[in-house]
Design a protein around this motif. Structure first.
Motif, short mmCIF file in Angstrom:
data_model
loop_
_atom_site.label_atom_id
_atom_site.label_comp_id
_atom_site.label_asym_id
_atom_site.label_seq_id
_atom_site.Cartn_x
_atom_site.Cartn_y
_atom_site.Cartn_z
N UNK A 43 -19.00 -16.06 17.20
CA UNK A 43 -19.78 -14.89 16.78
C UNK A 43 -20.76 -15.29 15.68
N UNK A 44 -20.30 -16.11 14.74
CA UNK A 44 -21.17 -16.59 13.67
C UNK A 44 -22.28 -17.47 14.21
N UNK A 45 -21.95 -18.34 15.17
CA UNK A 45 -22.97 -19.18 15.79
C UNK A 45 -23.95 -18.31 16.58
N UNK A 46 -23.43 -17.23 17.15
CA UNK A 46 -24.30 -16.28 17.86
C UNK A 46 -25.32 -15.65 16.93
N UNK A 47 -24.90 -15.34 15.69
CA UNK A 47 -25.85 -14.80 14.70
C UNK A 47 -26.96 -15.83 14.42
N UNK A 48 -26.57 -17.10 14.36
CA UNK A 48 -27.57 -18.15 14.12
C UNK A 48 -28.53 -18.24 15.30
N UNK A 49 -28.01 -18.12 16.53
CA UNK A 49 -28.88 -18.13 17.70
C UNK A 49 -29.87 -16.98 17.66
N UNK A 50 -29.44 -15.84 17.14
CA UNK A 50 -30.34 -14.68 17.04
C UNK A 50 -31.52 -14.97 16.13
N UNK A 51 -31.30 -15.80 15.10
CA UNK A 51 -32.40 -16.18 14.22
C UNK A 51 -33.44 -16.99 14.99
N UNK A 55 -37.47 -16.14 16.11
CA UNK A 55 -38.59 -17.06 15.88
C UNK A 55 -39.40 -17.27 17.16
N UNK A 56 -38.69 -17.40 18.29
CA UNK A 56 -39.35 -17.70 19.56
C UNK A 56 -39.59 -16.44 20.41
N UNK A 57 -39.48 -15.27 19.77
CA UNK A 57 -39.75 -13.99 20.44
C UNK A 57 -38.90 -13.82 21.71
N UNK A 58 -37.62 -14.12 21.55
CA UNK A 58 -36.67 -14.00 22.67
C UNK A 58 -35.55 -13.01 22.31
N UNK A 59 -35.92 -11.96 21.59
CA UNK A 59 -34.93 -10.99 21.11
C UNK A 59 -34.12 -10.35 22.22
N UNK A 60 -34.64 -10.38 23.45
CA UNK A 60 -33.92 -9.76 24.57
C UNK A 60 -32.59 -10.47 24.84
N UNK A 61 -32.41 -11.67 24.27
CA UNK A 61 -31.16 -12.42 24.45
C UNK A 61 -30.11 -12.09 23.39
N UNK A 62 -30.46 -11.25 22.41
CA UNK A 62 -29.54 -10.97 21.30
C UNK A 62 -28.19 -10.45 21.76
N UNK A 63 -28.19 -9.58 22.75
CA UNK A 63 -26.94 -8.99 23.22
C UNK A 63 -26.03 -10.01 23.89
N UNK A 64 -26.60 -11.15 24.25
CA UNK A 64 -25.81 -12.19 24.93
C UNK A 64 -25.57 -13.40 24.02
N UNK A 65 -25.92 -13.27 22.75
CA UNK A 65 -25.89 -14.43 21.85
C UNK A 65 -24.50 -15.03 21.70
N UNK A 66 -23.47 -14.20 21.61
CA UNK A 66 -22.12 -14.73 21.42
C UNK A 66 -21.65 -15.49 22.66
#
Length: 399
Positions: A43-51, A55-66
């Motif tokens: 989950x913590x690494x998922x938060x880092x992926x969201x950052x 940056x790369x305008x890929x916010x649509x992946x946030x829900x799948x980050x974990x």
């Protein structure tokens, strides 16, 4: 002629095998360690992926980050173990090369453009700056190239194909299973400041004998007569310039970090009520048991999360009839959203508001629960592991 070259060729082969052997051990252990550390807290690494997504305008992946975090961690562990065992040498060599080049690009981009402060390579256990991570990946790439170049020399440690297939399956299941387990049941090892046993008030202040960051402030000043403009440090400015009426400060001073000091583990915890009043000290110094339910965004709770929250709420309501305790809901959602949920679910929890950053560090579950007493974290539970009324009475309240 052929005889003369044989010792040289043999020496070259031995050198290549030694370099390959060392590289396999170094890279294999590093990938396994890196994968396990991040899989401990996907989950913590998922938060880092969201950052990075931001940056790369890929916010649509946030829900799948974990889930993406679980996937990446699992692949790292698999590549590391397969490399040490000598399994699937070509696929592993290509996987290591492509993954290392990908990480190298990310760390360079983060460092050069200063878009992500920490790469998350080793989770919260070993925080690295982007430049440190970039240097680490450069060194790693050298050993990965050796593995890639001499991959044909790699021999599997298990010759029997059936046993090799069975071991490969177990490795894959274990590698992905660790991340899935910790995602639902909390990390095996908690590296966060809100871990069990920590006292929150003590981690909000600078310990005696420790120094905080030292900054130098730069002033831009202009001479009123000559129009000369120059920059001076705060020390130079206070050393007589401020008394000279001929000089005036232009704009706001800028700051520069001169010396890195002690980092306060919990610098940003502010708990507010619906009116905006700061109630942090009142809550974290409460000498009685505090059940703190954390839901970063209550409007993002799934049906399963709602069911879990209802079970937690019911258990705490039953306990409150017999024991002197306080029950809170901490969220970063807007007050109107939290009030709506409170009314719909008939929550016994008092609702307070906290920024999302500290909430994400409190417990890696949405919702999750902390048991506090006098500001000390007694126990943490995920939405799945929160115990029954009887279990809580036996372990804590009945003592």
């Amino acid at each position: 002629m052929e005889t003369n070259f044989t010792p040289t060729r043999k020496k070259e082969t031995n050198t290549a095998d030694i370099a390959l052997g060392f590289s396999r051990i170094f890279v294999g252990i590093l990938f396994i360690f890196s994968g396990f550390i991040k899989a401990n807290d996907p989950t913590g690494f998922g938060y880092k992926l969201q950052e990075y997504f931001l940056v790369f305008h890929m916010d649509f992946l946030n829900d799948y980050s974990t889930w993406l975090a679980v996937l990446i961690c699992g692949i790292e562990i698999i590549l590391g173990i397969f490399l040490l065992l000598g399994f699937h040498k070509n696929k592993v060599a290509w996987g290591l090369l492509l993954l290392t080049l990908f990480f190298l690009f990310l760390t360079f981009y983060s460092a050069f453009f200063e878009v992500v402060s920490s790469c998350g390579c080793f989770g919260d256990a070993i925080p690295l700056t982007p430049w440190q991570s970039f240097i680490k990946d450069i060194i790693l790439l050298v050993f990965v190239f050796i593995i890639f170049k001499y991959r044909a020399h790699i021999k599997p440690l298990i010759a029997n194909p059936t046993i090799r297939g069975l071991v490969s399956t177990l490795v894959v299941l274990l590698s992905f299973g660790i991340g899935v387990y910790t995602m639902y049941f909390l990390p095996f090892i908690d590296f966060l400041p809100y871990k069990e046993g920590n006292n929150i008030p003590a981690l909000q202040v600078l310990p005696e004998g420790k120094e905080s960051d030292v900054y130098e402030y730069i002033y831009e000043i202009r001479h009123k007569q000559t129009e000369e403009v120059k920059k001076v440090t705060d020390k130079e400015y206070m050393d007589g310039i401020w008394e000279d009426d001929n000089w005036e400060v232009v704009g706001e001073p800028t700051s520069k970090l001169v010396k890195k000091g002690y980092q306060i583990p919990i610098p940003d915890l502010v708990i507010s009520d619906a009116e905006g009043n700061d109630v942090t000290e009142e809550i974290i110094t409460n000498p009685y048991y505090n059940f703190v339910v954390v839901s970063t965004y209550v409007d993002k709770l799934s049906l399963a999360d709602i069911i879990a929250l209802d079970r937690i709420n019911t258990t705490i309501r039953d306990l409150a009839t017999d024991y002197n305790l306080r029950a809170l809901l901490l969220t970063a959602s807007p007050p109107q959203v939290a009030r709506s949920l409170h009314e719909e679910m008939d929550l016994v929890l008092e609702t307070f508001y906290v920024d999302a950053v500290p909430l994400k560090s409190m417990v890696r579950s949405n919702p999750g629960v902390l048991l506090l007493q006098s500001g000390t974290v007694i126990k943490k539970w995920s939405k799945i592991t929160f115990p029954t009324k009887e279990e809580l009475e036996e372990a804590y309240l009945g003592k």
